[in-house]
Design a protein around this motif. Structure first.
Motif, short mmCIF file in Angstrom:
data_model
loop_
_atom_site.label_atom_id
_atom_site.label_comp_id
_atom_site.label_asym_id
_atom_site.label_seq_id
_atom_site.Cartn_x
_atom_site.Cartn_y
_atom_site.Cartn_z
N ASN B 42 0.81 -1.22 0.00
CA ASN B 42 0.00 0.00 0.00
C ASN B 42 0.84 1.27 0.00
OD1 ASN B 42 -2.57 -1.22 0.15
ND2 ASN B 42 -2.34 -1.52 2.36
N ARG B 43 0.31 2.29 -0.68
CA ARG B 43 0.92 3.61 -0.60
C ARG B 43 0.45 4.31 0.68
NH1 ARG B 43 -1.25 6.39 -5.72
NH2 ARG B 43 -2.95 4.98 -5.19
N ILE B 44 1.23 5.27 1.12
CA ILE B 44 0.85 6.05 2.32
C ILE B 44 -0.50 6.71 2.10
CG2 ILE B 44 1.49 7.99 3.80
CD1 ILE B 44 4.43 7.31 3.26
N ILE B 45 -0.75 7.24 0.91
CA ILE B 45 -2.01 7.93 0.64
C ILE B 45 -3.20 6.97 0.87
CG2 ILE B 45 -2.05 7.46 -1.87
CD1 ILE B 45 -3.35 10.23 -2.24
N TYR B 46 -2.99 5.71 0.52
CA TYR B 46 -4.08 4.74 0.71
C TYR B 46 -4.36 4.54 2.21
CZ TYR B 46 -6.86 0.50 0.61
OH TYR B 46 -7.87 -0.41 0.80
N LEU B 47 -3.31 4.39 2.98
CA LEU B 47 -3.52 4.17 4.43
C LEU B 47 -4.11 5.42 5.09
CD1 LEU B 47 -0.38 2.03 5.35
CD2 LEU B 47 -2.74 1.27 5.04
N TYR B 48 -3.77 6.57 4.57
CA TYR B 48 -4.32 7.84 5.10
C TYR B 48 -5.84 7.85 4.88
CZ TYR B 48 -3.92 12.92 6.16
OH TYR B 48 -3.97 14.18 6.71
N ASN B 79 -11.97 -1.32 -1.82
CA ASN B 79 -10.96 -1.76 -2.79
C ASN B 79 -9.55 -1.62 -2.25
OD1 ASN B 79 -12.58 -2.42 -5.24
ND2 ASN B 79 -13.31 -0.34 -4.88
N ALA B 80 -8.67 -2.44 -2.80
CA ALA B 80 -7.25 -2.35 -2.46
C ALA B 80 -6.66 -1.10 -3.12
CB ALA B 80 -6.53 -3.59 -2.97
N ASP B 81 -5.47 -0.74 -2.70
CA ASP B 81 -4.81 0.44 -3.27
C ASP B 81 -4.65 0.24 -4.78
OD1 ASP B 81 -3.49 2.78 -3.62
OD2 ASP B 81 -1.62 2.14 -2.70
N ASP B 82 -4.96 1.28 -5.53
CA ASP B 82 -4.90 1.20 -7.00
C ASP B 82 -4.41 2.55 -7.52
OD1 ASP B 82 -5.30 1.02 -9.69
OD2 ASP B 82 -7.45 0.59 -9.58
N VAL B 83 -3.24 2.55 -8.12
CA VAL B 83 -2.66 3.82 -8.60
C VAL B 83 -3.53 4.44 -9.70
CG1 VAL B 83 -0.26 3.36 -8.01
CG2 VAL B 83 -1.15 2.57 -10.22
N LYS B 84 -4.40 3.64 -10.32
CA LYS B 84 -5.25 4.18 -11.39
C LYS B 84 -6.58 4.75 -10.85
CE LYS B 84 -5.17 0.38 -13.85
NZ LYS B 84 -4.28 -0.48 -13.03
#
Lengths: 157, 157
Positions: B42-48, B79-84
Motif C-alpha cells: 500500500n501507498r501512504i495515501i491509501y492508508l491515510y 478496494n485495495a490500493d490502486d494507482v489508477k
C-alpha cells in the motif's frame, strides 16, 4: 460488575493480539524467520524474540512476577537486529515464546479484577495519585497496541 | 469512579494512536504520500484515506452519529490500493482527516462514561446479552489496535 467487564475486555484484546501473532509465527518454517519485513528492516526472528523479551519483562513492569528470560534482552531489546548476533535458534525461541505467554496467562488468571487498577511498577505512588489512569490496565492496553504495531509489519514480510 | 477511569484509559490510548499517526502524516510532503510501505504494498495515501474512512464509519458502528465521508469507502475500504483510482488529493484528504477526527472528539466528549458499556450497532440485543464485553468500548480498543497495526507499516515507508 463493570470492573470485571473492563478487565475482561482488555484481556480479550490482549489475547486476540497474542493469538494472531502466535498463529503467524507457528505457520512459518524455521527458514522463513530470516525474511525481513522490508528491505534493510528487521527480520521476523528479531520481532519474535523482541515480543518474547518485552512480554517477559511485562511481569516485572506490572509487579506480578520476575522476568525468567532476561538473557533475551541484549539481542532483542537493547540492540537492533544484527545478522552477526549469536541469537538463540528458532526452535529455542518457539519454546521461550510458549513459556513466557504461559507464565503470563497464569498470572493474569490469578489477578483479581480490582488489582488491575493498581499502579504499575514503573511509577511512584505520588505520580499515581496525580494520574490514576497510569495503572496496570493501561500498561496491558499499551502492550496490546505494541503487538498490533509489529504484527502490521510482520504481514508485509 | 472506576467506570470513568476505564473510559479515560481507553480514550487516552485512542488519542495517543491518532496523535501519533497524525503527526506522521502532517510531517510528510504531498509527494511523499505516493511512497509505499514496502515493494508492491500500500501507498501512504491509501492508508491515510483508509484510516479516515474507517474512523468516519466508526460513528455509525458505535451508534453515535452518521458517516459524513462515505465517498471515501470505495477507494479506501472496499478496494485495495490502486494507482489508477481517481482518489482525492492529499490536500483534500488532510481536510477529511481533520473533519472526521474533530467529529469523533465532539461525540466522545459528549458521551457519558456508562454509555460506553452499551452494545455497539453491529450486534443484536440478544447477542449482547450473551456477551456483554462486545460493547462500544471494545470497538474503540479494537480500532485503536487497528491504527497501531497500520502505523507499524507506515514507519517502514
Amino acid at each position: 460488575m463493570e470492573t470485571q467487564l473492563f478487565v475482561q475486555i482488555a484481556l480479550n484484546g490482549w489475547n486476540q493480539q497474542v493469538a494472531r501473532a502466535e498463529k503467524f509465527f507457528n505457520g512459518l518454517s524455521d527458514e522463513a524467520f530470516q525474511r525481513t519485513v522490508g528491505a534493510g528492516k528487521n527480520r521476523i526472528i528479531y520481532l519474535y524474540g523482541h515480543l518474547t523479551a518485552y512480554h517477559d519483562m511485562l511481569k516485572e513492569t506490572l509487579g506480578l512476577g520476575t522476568a525468567t528470560h532476561s538473557f533475551l534482552v541484549n539481542d532483542f531489546l537493547k540492540n537492533a537486529d544484527d545478522v552477526k548476533a549469536n541469537m538463540p535458534s528458532v526452535a529455542e525461541l518457539r519454546q521461550y515464546w510458549a513459556e513466557v505467554h504461559n507464565e503470563l496467562n497464569v498470572l493474569f488468571a490469578a489477578l483479581p479484577a480490582e488489582d488491575w487498577f493498581k499502579r504499575h511498577n514503573a511509577m511512584t505512588d505520588e505520580d499515581f495519585k496525580k494520574d490514576p489512569t497510569r495503572n496496570r490496565l493501561s500498561v496491558l492496553l499499551s502492550r496490546t497496541n505494541h503487538i498490533a504495531y509489529h504484527f502490521g509489519q510482520l504481514v508485509l514480510a
